[in-house]
Design an enzyme around this catalytic site. Structure first.
Site, mmCIF file in Angstrom:
data_model
loop_
_atom_site.group_PDB
_atom_site.id
_atom_site.type_symbol
_atom_site.label_atom_id
_atom_site.label_comp_id
_atom_site.label_asym_id
_atom_site.label_seq_id
_atom_site.Cartn_x
_atom_site.Cartn_y
_atom_site.Cartn_z
ATOM 1 N N TYR A 271 5.874 52.186 3.788
ATOM 2 C CA TYR A 271 5.672 51.317 4.948
ATOM 3 C C TYR A 271 6.720 51.613 6.017
ATOM 4 O O TYR A 271 7.872 51.924 5.714
ATOM 5 C CB TYR A 271 5.734 49.866 4.479
ATOM 6 N N LYS B 180 0.213 39.640 2.752
ATOM 7 C CA LYS B 180 -1.044 40.377 2.625
ATOM 8 C C LYS B 180 -1.963 39.711 1.604
ATOM 9 O O LYS B 180 -2.349 38.573 1.775
ATOM 10 C CB LYS B 180 -0.719 41.835 2.266
ATOM 11 N N ASP C 165 6.693 48.784 -4.925
ATOM 12 C CA ASP C 165 6.049 47.908 -3.947
ATOM 13 C C ASP C 165 4.563 47.893 -4.297
ATOM 14 O O ASP C 165 3.859 48.878 -4.116
ATOM 15 C CB ASP C 165 6.275 48.444 -2.534
ATOM 16 N N ARG D 143 18.103 26.847 1.249
ATOM 17 C CA ARG D 143 18.325 28.289 1.313
ATOM 18 C C ARG D 143 18.401 28.888 -0.081
ATOM 19 O O ARG D 143 17.993 30.028 -0.315
ATOM 20 C CB ARG D 143 19.601 28.612 2.095
#
Length: 405
Positions: free
Chosen positions: A115, A211, A186, A62
Site C-alpha cells: 500500500y 475496508k 497485512d 487513549r
C-alpha cells in the site's frame, strides 16, 4: 461472559457474538458507545490498581475503552489470536507495529508492492529512524532467504497484495524467517473468513478495518492481532504513547455494527468478483486480469490452499492492451474509468459500492515509476473493488464503457 462456547461455532455465529454480550447495566443488546475520555474510581486504591493493571477496568480512553475493547475481542476471536488492539486508521496499525518492534540498527524486509502509505514508511520514515530496509519479492523464497541478515527483525507483506493480487505463501515465509524474526501480514484484502494468517504461521496480522471488516465506507480504523505479549507491547508503547492513535468510541461502535454482516458481505463480494473477473478475462481490450480465483493467476494453486472456502476476495486488477482503438493504455484506462456509471472513482475498497481507481495516477502516484513498474503496476493497470450490486449490472456497465473507447 457469553453463554455460547465460541470455540465450537461456525464463523457466522462467531463474528456476531464474539466480544459482545448484553450491557450489564441496562441489558442493551448493542454495545453502548462509551463516549468518554476518562473514567472515575470509587477510591484512590481502585485507581491505583487499575493504573497498575492489577484490577481490570479502564482509566483513560487513549489506553482502553469498553466499546473499543469489544471490537478488539471480536477481531481477536475471528483471527484466532490471543489478543488484538485497535487503532484510529489502517496506517495507525502499521505504524504501531513498526514503532513497537523496530529500533535503529535493525533490518526489516518489505515486499516490493505494498500500500502507498506503507511504501512511504518503508522507503522514507523507517530509514530516517535508522532502520535498514530491503525490498524483496516475498513470493520468491530463495530471494527472501538471501535478503535476511543477522539484524533482521521483521518481514512484512500483504497477501493478496495491493494492487497486483499477488499471493504470498505465509507458511513458506515463516519457515524462511526462522526464530527471532517477526512475520507481519497485512490481511486487509483477505480478512476472515477468507484467510487466517496467524493459523498459517504469521506472528502478527493487521487490517485496515476501514475496508472489508467495517464494510460500509464510513469509518477509518485499524486492528492488530497476535500473541498477547506482542499486543501488550503495541498497546502500551505505540498505540497509547508514541503514536497516540486509538480509535474514537463511535468509530469502534460502527465497526462492531458492520462486522455483524461480515460473513454475508464477504461471500457476495467474492461471488461478484469472480463473475466480473471471468468477464474481463474474455474482453478483447484486456491484456491480463489479476484475480487469485482465476486459473490463469500465477498463484492460483497457492490461493486455493491458503484462502479458505473458495473465497478469493472482492478485489481484482486488470491491465488494458496497448493501442486500444488508437489510445495508449494510460489514456484508454482513464477513458474507461470515466465512462463507467456504477463504480465510483475512489481509492478505498471493501464498500457495498463498487469502487474503481487507476493506481499509476492515484494510489501509487507518489511511487517512482521504476519502483512501480518493478512491482508490475503499469500505466494501464486498473484496480477494481467489486461491490454488492448485481454482477449482471456491473458487467453490462463494463460492456457499455468498453464500447465507448
Amino acid at each position: 461472559m457469553s453463554k455460547i462456547d465460541l470455540s465450537r461455532v461456525d464463523f457466522e455465529t462467531l463474528v456476531i457474538h464474539a466480544g459482545q454480550t448484553p450491557d450489564p447495566n441496562y441489558g442493551a443488546l448493542a454495545t453502548p458507545i462509551y463516549q468518554t475520555s476518562t473514567f472515575c474510581f470509587d477510591t484512590v486504591e481502585e485507581g491505583a490498581g487499575k493504573f497498575a493493571q492489577e484490577i481490570p477496568g479502564f482509566v483513560y480512553s487513549r489506553g482502553g475503552n469498553p466499546t473499543t475493547r469489544a471490537l478488539e475481542l471480536k477481531c481477536a476471536a475471528i483471527e484466532g489470536a490471543e489478543d488484538a488492539v485497535a487503532a484510529a486508521s489502517g496506517m495507525g496499525a502499521v505504524g504501531a507495529v513498526m514503532t513497537a518492534f523496530l529500533r535503529p540498527g535493525d533490518h526489516a524486509i518489505f515486499d516490493l508492492a505494498v500500500y502507498g502509505g506503507t511504501n512511504h514508511m518503508a522507503s522514507k520514515n523507517l530509514p530516517d529512524m535508522g532502520v535498514e530496509v530491503s525490498r524483496v519479492d516475498t513470493g520468491d523464497v530463495e530471494a527472501l532467504k538471501a535478503a535476511i541478515r543477522p539484524n533482521t527483525k521483521m518481514i512484512y507483506f500483504e497477501t493478496p497484495n495491493n494492487p497486483m493480487m499477488k499471493v504470498t505463501d505465509i507458511r513458506a515465509v515463516k519457515a524462511a524467517a526462522g526464530p527471532g524474526i517477526r512475520v507481519v501480514v497485512d490481511g486487509t484484502f483477505a480478512p476472515p473468513p477468507m484467510q487466517h494468517a496467524l493459523a498459517l504461521g504469521a506472528d502478527i496480522v493487521l487490517h485496515s478495518v476501514t475496508k472489508y471488516i467495517n464494510g460500509h465506507g464510513d469509518v477509518l480504523g485499524g486492528i492488530v492481532a497476535g500473541k498477547a505479549e506482542d499486543i501488550k507491547t503495541i498497546r502500551a508503547n505505540s498505540i497509547t504513547k508514541i503514536n497516540g492513535c486509538p480509535p474514537a468510541p463511535f468509530n469502534s461502535y460502527l465497526v462492531l455494527r458492520g462486522m455483524k454482516t461480515l460473513a454475508l458481505r464477504i461471500r457476495r463480494h467474492c461471488a461478484n468478483a469472480m463473475e466480473v473477473a471471468r468477464y474481463l478475462e474474455e474482453s478483447p481490450f484486456v491484456k491480463a486480469v489479476y484475480y487469485p480465483g482465476l486459473e490463469s493467476h500465477p498463484q492460483h494453486e497457492l490461493a486455493k490452499r491458503q484462502m479458505e472456502e473458495g473465497l478469493f476476495g472482492g478485489m481484482l486488477s486488470f491491465e488494458l492492451k496497448d493501442d486500444v482503438k488508437g489510445l495508449s493504455s494510460f489514456e484508454a484506462g482513464k477513458k474507461l474509468v470515466n465512462s463507467l456509471k456504477i463504480p465510483a472513482i475512489a481509492v478505498s475498497l471493501g464498500d457495498p459500492d463498487t469502487l474503481i481507481e487507476h493506481p499509476a495516477s492515484m494510489t501509487h502516484m507518489a511511487v517512482s515509476k521504476e519502483d512501480r513498474l518493478a512491482a508490475g503496476i503499469t500505466d494501464g493497470l486498473i484496480r477494481l473493488s467489486v461491490g454488492l450490486e448485481s454482477a449482471k449490472d456491473l458487467i453490462a456497465d463494463f460492456q457499455q464503457a468498453f464500447s465507448a473507447l
